[in-house]
Design a protein around this motif. Structure first.
Motif, PDB file in Angstrom:
ATOM      1  N   MET A   1      15.011   0.309   3.825  1.00  0.00           N
ATOM      2  CA  MET A   1      14.280   0.452   2.566  1.00  0.00           C
ATOM      3  C   MET A   1      12.782   0.391   2.845  1.00  0.00           C
ATOM      4  O   MET A   1      12.082  -0.518   2.429  1.00  0.00           O
ATOM      5  CB  MET A   1      14.698  -0.640   1.586  1.00  0.00           C
ATOM      6  CG  MET A   1      16.156  -0.601   1.187  1.00  0.00           C
ATOM      7  SD  MET A   1      16.547   0.813   0.148  1.00  0.00           S
ATOM      8  CE  MET A   1      15.828   0.255  -1.401  1.00  0.00           C
ATOM      9  N   SER A   2      12.301   1.349   3.592  1.00  0.00           N
ATOM     10  CA  SER A   2      10.897   1.401   3.967  1.00  0.00           C
ATOM     11  C   SER A   2      10.363   2.802   3.727  1.00  0.00           C
ATOM     12  O   SER A   2      11.121   3.779   3.685  1.00  0.00           O
ATOM     13  CB  SER A   2      10.739   1.017   5.446  1.00  0.00           C
ATOM     14  OG  SER A   2       9.450   1.337   5.920  1.00  0.00           O
ATOM     15  N   LEU A   3       9.044   2.897   3.561  1.00  0.00           N
ATOM     16  CA  LEU A   3       8.398   4.201   3.411  1.00  0.00           C
ATOM     17  C   LEU A   3       7.873   4.727   4.742  1.00  0.00           C
ATOM     18  O   LEU A   3       7.154   5.731   4.771  1.00  0.00           O
ATOM     19  CB  LEU A   3       7.252   4.107   2.404  1.00  0.00           C
ATOM     20  CG  LEU A   3       7.638   3.786   0.962  1.00  0.00           C
ATOM     21  CD1 LEU A   3       6.400   3.667   0.095  1.00  0.00           C
ATOM     22  CD2 LEU A   3       8.604   4.823   0.386  1.00  0.00           C
TER      23      LEU A   3
ATOM     24  N   ALA B   1      -3.717  -0.247  -5.598  1.00  0.00           N
ATOM     25  CA  ALA B   1      -2.769  -1.237  -5.085  1.00  0.00           C
ATOM     26  C   ALA B   1      -1.505  -0.559  -4.568  1.00  0.00           C
ATOM     27  O   ALA B   1      -0.937  -0.967  -3.548  1.00  0.00           O
ATOM     28  CB  ALA B   1      -2.422  -2.249  -6.174  1.00  0.00           C
ATOM     29  N   VAL B   2      -1.037   0.489  -5.267  1.00  0.00           N
ATOM     30  CA  VAL B   2       0.124   1.239  -4.794  1.00  0.00           C
ATOM     31  C   VAL B   2      -0.186   1.901  -3.450  1.00  0.00           C
ATOM     32  O   VAL B   2       0.608   1.830  -2.504  1.00  0.00           O
ATOM     33  CB  VAL B   2       0.542   2.309  -5.820  1.00  0.00           C
ATOM     34  CG1 VAL B   2       1.623   3.209  -5.247  1.00  0.00           C
ATOM     35  CG2 VAL B   2       1.038   1.651  -7.104  1.00  0.00           C
ATOM     36  N   ALA B   3      -1.346   2.552  -3.359  1.00  0.00           N
ATOM     37  CA  ALA B   3      -1.726   3.213  -2.115  1.00  0.00           C
ATOM     38  C   ALA B   3      -1.825   2.217  -0.970  1.00  0.00           C
ATOM     39  O   ALA B   3      -1.306   2.452   0.132  1.00  0.00           O
ATOM     40  CB  ALA B   3      -3.058   3.946  -2.308  1.00  0.00           C
ATOM     41  N   ASP B   4      -2.467   1.102  -1.216  1.00  0.00           N
ATOM     42  CA  ASP B   4      -2.649   0.079  -0.187  1.00  0.00           C
ATOM     43  C   ASP B   4      -1.298  -0.464   0.282  1.00  0.00           C
ATOM     44  O   ASP B   4      -1.043  -0.592   1.488  1.00  0.00           O
ATOM     45  CB  ASP B   4      -3.513  -1.053  -0.753  1.00  0.00           C
ATOM     46  CG  ASP B   4      -3.806  -2.127   0.272  1.00  0.00           C
ATOM     47  OD1 ASP B   4      -4.433  -1.819   1.308  1.00  0.00           O
ATOM     48  OD2 ASP B   4      -3.404  -3.281   0.052  1.00  0.00           O
ATOM     49  N   THR B   5      -0.418  -0.763  -0.660  1.00  0.00           N
ATOM     50  CA  THR B   5       0.885  -1.318  -0.314  1.00  0.00           C
ATOM     51  C   THR B   5       1.731  -0.291   0.431  1.00  0.00           C
ATOM     52  O   THR B   5       2.458  -0.627   1.377  1.00  0.00           O
ATOM     53  CB  THR B   5       1.627  -1.791  -1.582  1.00  0.00           C
ATOM     54  OG1 THR B   5       0.772  -2.674  -2.311  1.00  0.00           O
ATOM     55  CG2 THR B   5       2.900  -2.538  -1.230  1.00  0.00           C
ATOM     56  N   ALA B   6       1.651   0.979   0.017  1.00  0.00           N
ATOM     57  CA  ALA B   6       2.429   2.031   0.678  1.00  0.00           C
ATOM     58  C   ALA B   6       1.962   2.243   2.114  1.00  0.00           C
ATOM     59  O   ALA B   6       2.794   2.414   3.026  1.00  0.00           O
ATOM     60  CB  ALA B   6       2.327   3.330  -0.112  1.00  0.00           C
TER      61      ALA B   6
ATOM     62  N   ALA C   1       9.422   5.807 -14.118  1.00  0.00           N
ATOM     63  CA  ALA C   1       8.112   5.359 -14.603  1.00  0.00           C
ATOM     64  C   ALA C   1       8.029   3.842 -14.522  1.00  0.00           C
ATOM     65  O   ALA C   1       9.050   3.151 -14.580  1.00  0.00           O
ATOM     66  CB  ALA C   1       7.870   5.822 -16.038  1.00  0.00           C
ATOM     67  N   VAL C   2       6.811   3.359 -14.428  1.00  0.00           N
ATOM     68  CA  VAL C   2       6.526   1.920 -14.473  1.00  0.00           C
ATOM     69  C   VAL C   2       5.742   1.634 -15.743  1.00  0.00           C
ATOM     70  O   VAL C   2       4.833   2.389 -16.115  1.00  0.00           O
ATOM     71  CB  VAL C   2       5.730   1.462 -13.235  1.00  0.00           C
ATOM     72  CG1 VAL C   2       5.345  -0.012 -13.348  1.00  0.00           C
ATOM     73  CG2 VAL C   2       6.543   1.698 -11.965  1.00  0.00           C
ATOM     74  N   SER C   3       6.117   0.543 -16.410  1.00  0.00           N
ATOM     75  CA  SER C   3       5.487   0.155 -17.674  1.00  0.00           C
ATOM     76  C   SER C   3       4.821  -1.211 -17.509  1.00  0.00           C
ATOM     77  O   SER C   3       5.462  -2.245 -17.682  1.00  0.00           O
ATOM     78  CB  SER C   3       6.549   0.095 -18.780  1.00  0.00           C
ATOM     79  OG  SER C   3       5.981  -0.322 -20.001  1.00  0.00           O
TER      80      SER C   3
ATOM     81  N   LEU D   1       6.780   0.901  -5.510  1.00  0.00           N
ATOM     82  CA  LEU D   1       7.410   1.024  -4.194  1.00  0.00           C
ATOM     83  C   LEU D   1       8.921   0.915  -4.291  1.00  0.00           C
ATOM     84  O   LEU D   1       9.649   1.623  -3.602  1.00  0.00           O
ATOM     85  CB  LEU D   1       6.838  -0.015  -3.228  1.00  0.00           C
ATOM     86  CG  LEU D   1       5.705   0.556  -2.352  1.00  0.00           C
ATOM     87  CD1 LEU D   1       4.454   0.806  -3.157  1.00  0.00           C
ATOM     88  CD2 LEU D   1       5.430  -0.312  -1.158  1.00  0.00           C
ATOM     89  N   TYR D   2       9.409   0.031  -5.161  1.00  0.00           N
ATOM     90  CA  TYR D   2      10.857  -0.072  -5.364  1.00  0.00           C
ATOM     91  C   TYR D   2      11.433   1.268  -5.808  1.00  0.00           C
ATOM     92  O   TYR D   2      12.467   1.723  -5.294  1.00  0.00           O
ATOM     93  CB  TYR D   2      11.165  -1.156  -6.406  1.00  0.00           C
ATOM     94  CG  TYR D   2      12.522  -0.992  -7.047  1.00  0.00           C
ATOM     95  CD1 TYR D   2      13.681  -1.299  -6.336  1.00  0.00           C
ATOM     96  CD2 TYR D   2      12.641  -0.493  -8.337  1.00  0.00           C
ATOM     97  CE1 TYR D   2      14.932  -1.120  -6.911  1.00  0.00           C
ATOM     98  CE2 TYR D   2      13.887  -0.309  -8.920  1.00  0.00           C
ATOM     99  CZ  TYR D   2      15.032  -0.624  -8.205  1.00  0.00           C
ATOM    100  OH  TYR D   2      16.258  -0.432  -8.778  1.00  0.00           O
ATOM    101  N   LEU D   3      10.772   1.930  -6.755  1.00  0.00           N
ATOM    102  CA  LEU D   3      11.286   3.192  -7.277  1.00  0.00           C
ATOM    103  C   LEU D   3      11.188   4.313  -6.255  1.00  0.00           C
ATOM    104  O   LEU D   3      12.018   5.230  -6.245  1.00  0.00           O
ATOM    105  CB  LEU D   3      10.556   3.564  -8.568  1.00  0.00           C
ATOM    106  CG  LEU D   3      10.862   2.656  -9.758  1.00  0.00           C
ATOM    107  CD1 LEU D   3       9.920   2.939 -10.919  1.00  0.00           C
ATOM    108  CD2 LEU D   3      12.320   2.812 -10.204  1.00  0.00           C
ATOM    109  N   MET D   4      10.187   4.273  -5.382  1.00  0.00           N
ATOM    110  CA  MET D   4      10.114   5.267  -4.319  1.00  0.00           C
ATOM    111  C   MET D   4      11.200   5.041  -3.281  1.00  0.00           C
ATOM    112  O   MET D   4      11.844   5.988  -2.818  1.00  0.00           O
ATOM    113  CB  MET D   4       8.731   5.234  -3.655  1.00  0.00           C
ATOM    114  CG  MET D   4       7.628   5.862  -4.487  1.00  0.00           C
ATOM    115  SD  MET D   4       6.074   6.011  -3.578  1.00  0.00           S
ATOM    116  CE  MET D   4       5.347   4.389  -3.882  1.00  0.00           C
ATOM    117  N   ARG D   5      11.435   3.804  -2.924  1.00  0.00           N
ATOM    118  CA  ARG D   5      12.412   3.498  -1.868  1.00  0.00           C
ATOM    119  C   ARG D   5      13.857   3.679  -2.333  1.00  0.00           C
ATOM    120  O   ARG D   5      14.712   4.109  -1.570  1.00  0.00           O
ATOM    121  CB  ARG D   5      12.236   2.048  -1.413  1.00  0.00           C
ATOM    122  CG  ARG D   5      10.934   1.716  -0.721  1.00  0.00           C
ATOM    123  CD  ARG D   5      10.964   0.245  -0.392  1.00  0.00           C
ATOM    124  NE  ARG D   5       9.731  -0.268   0.180  1.00  0.00           N
ATOM    125  CZ  ARG D   5       9.116  -1.370  -0.262  1.00  0.00           C
ATOM    126  NH1 ARG D   5       9.620  -2.044  -1.283  1.00  0.00           N
ATOM    127  NH2 ARG D   5       8.021  -1.780   0.314  1.00  0.00           N
ATOM    128  N   GLY D   6      14.136   3.297  -3.571  1.00  0.00           N
ATOM    129  CA  GLY D   6      15.518   3.233  -4.040  1.00  0.00           C
ATOM    130  C   GLY D   6      16.046   4.596  -4.432  1.00  0.00           C
ATOM    131  O   GLY D   6      15.525   5.254  -5.338  1.00  0.00           O
TER     132      GLY D   6
END
Length: 239
Positions: free
Chosen positions: A1-3, A20-25, A171-173, A217-222
């Motif tokens: 479960m990694s990018l 934050a998404v870019a940095d974490t990815a 989507a994230v809310s 990241l969860y939604l991209m990985r899963g």
């Protein structure tokens, strides 16, 4: 479960939740492309991001520019759309319709255009993650435009998940998060907002961009989530 080994494009990735998404990815092993309207914002973000990130300017309200952007980018794995101006808060009576249309141009139609031109070059197994907000399900006075946007984004997410399958669309809310989206408020009002949120939320604090980035990241990985809206609001919809 990694990018690791995957390529992620974050439109709106130079500040706030998008950054934050870019940095974490990147830290998860992805090659990341950030896009934002101003070149100076892109340059500033790249100075802060780890190695493995690149960036380009992009006006999300310009369809021609959007099409050209994804033609240059080529094949990639995940699209994240977080672009948007500061939150628009005004009563219906005091609203500026031109301003409201600009707000929706970036947040709704910009997202729509990004998906339109990105989908053909997203690799098999990839995904799209859009951004909405809790105002759609729990509006407050003065949030009619924001609430309308959030409702539209949730419906768009579900419709695209069916139309573009097997490409996954989610989507994230976010709830109240400490970002520049509140910059139109006075410093005193912002501080009061975050303090009141901390006092009422079950988690006891306002959110941070890093809190919300984990949901993207969860939604991209899963690989088994599509048409879903993940709420990250500290329990705000419960109180």
């Amino acid at each position: 479960m990694s990018l690791r080994g995957q390529r992620v494009v974050v439109v709106g990735g130079t500040s706030g939740i998008g950054f934050a998404v870019a940095d974490t990815a990147v830290r998860d092993g992805a090659a990341v492309v950030v896009a934002s309207r101003r070149q100076e914002s892109v340059d500033a973000a790249l100075r802060r991001l780890p190695a493995g990130a690149e960036g380009q300017p992009l006006d999300a309200t310009d369809e021609t520019a959007m099409r050209a952007f994804f033609e240059r980018i080529g094949a990639f794995d995940h699209l994240v759309y977080t672009a948007g101006e500061s939150l628009l808060m005004a009563s219906v009576a005091e609203s500026d319709l031109a301003q409201a249309r600009r707000f929706l141009d970036t947040r709704l139609w910009g997202a729509y255009a990004a998906v339109k031109y990105a989908a053909p070059v997203i690799r098999e197994g990839g995904s799209v993650v859009l951004t909405t907000g809790t105002a759609g399900r729990r509006p407050l006075p003065g949030t009619s435009v924001a609430a309308s946007l959030c409702g539209a984004m949730e419906s768009l997410t579900r419709a695209l998940a069916l139309e573009l399958a097997p490409l996954r669309v989610n989507a994230v809310s976010p709830g109240v998060v400490r970002t520049d989206l509140w910059r139109e408020m006075s410093e005193e009002d912002r501080a009061g907002l975050f303090e009141s949120s901390a006092a009422t939320l079950p988690v006891g604090r306002a959110g941070t961009p890093q809190d919300v980035a984990e949901a993207y990241l969860y939604l991209m990985r899963g690989g088994y989530s599509t048409g879903s809206v993940v709420t990250v609001d500290g329990g705000g919809l419960l109180v």
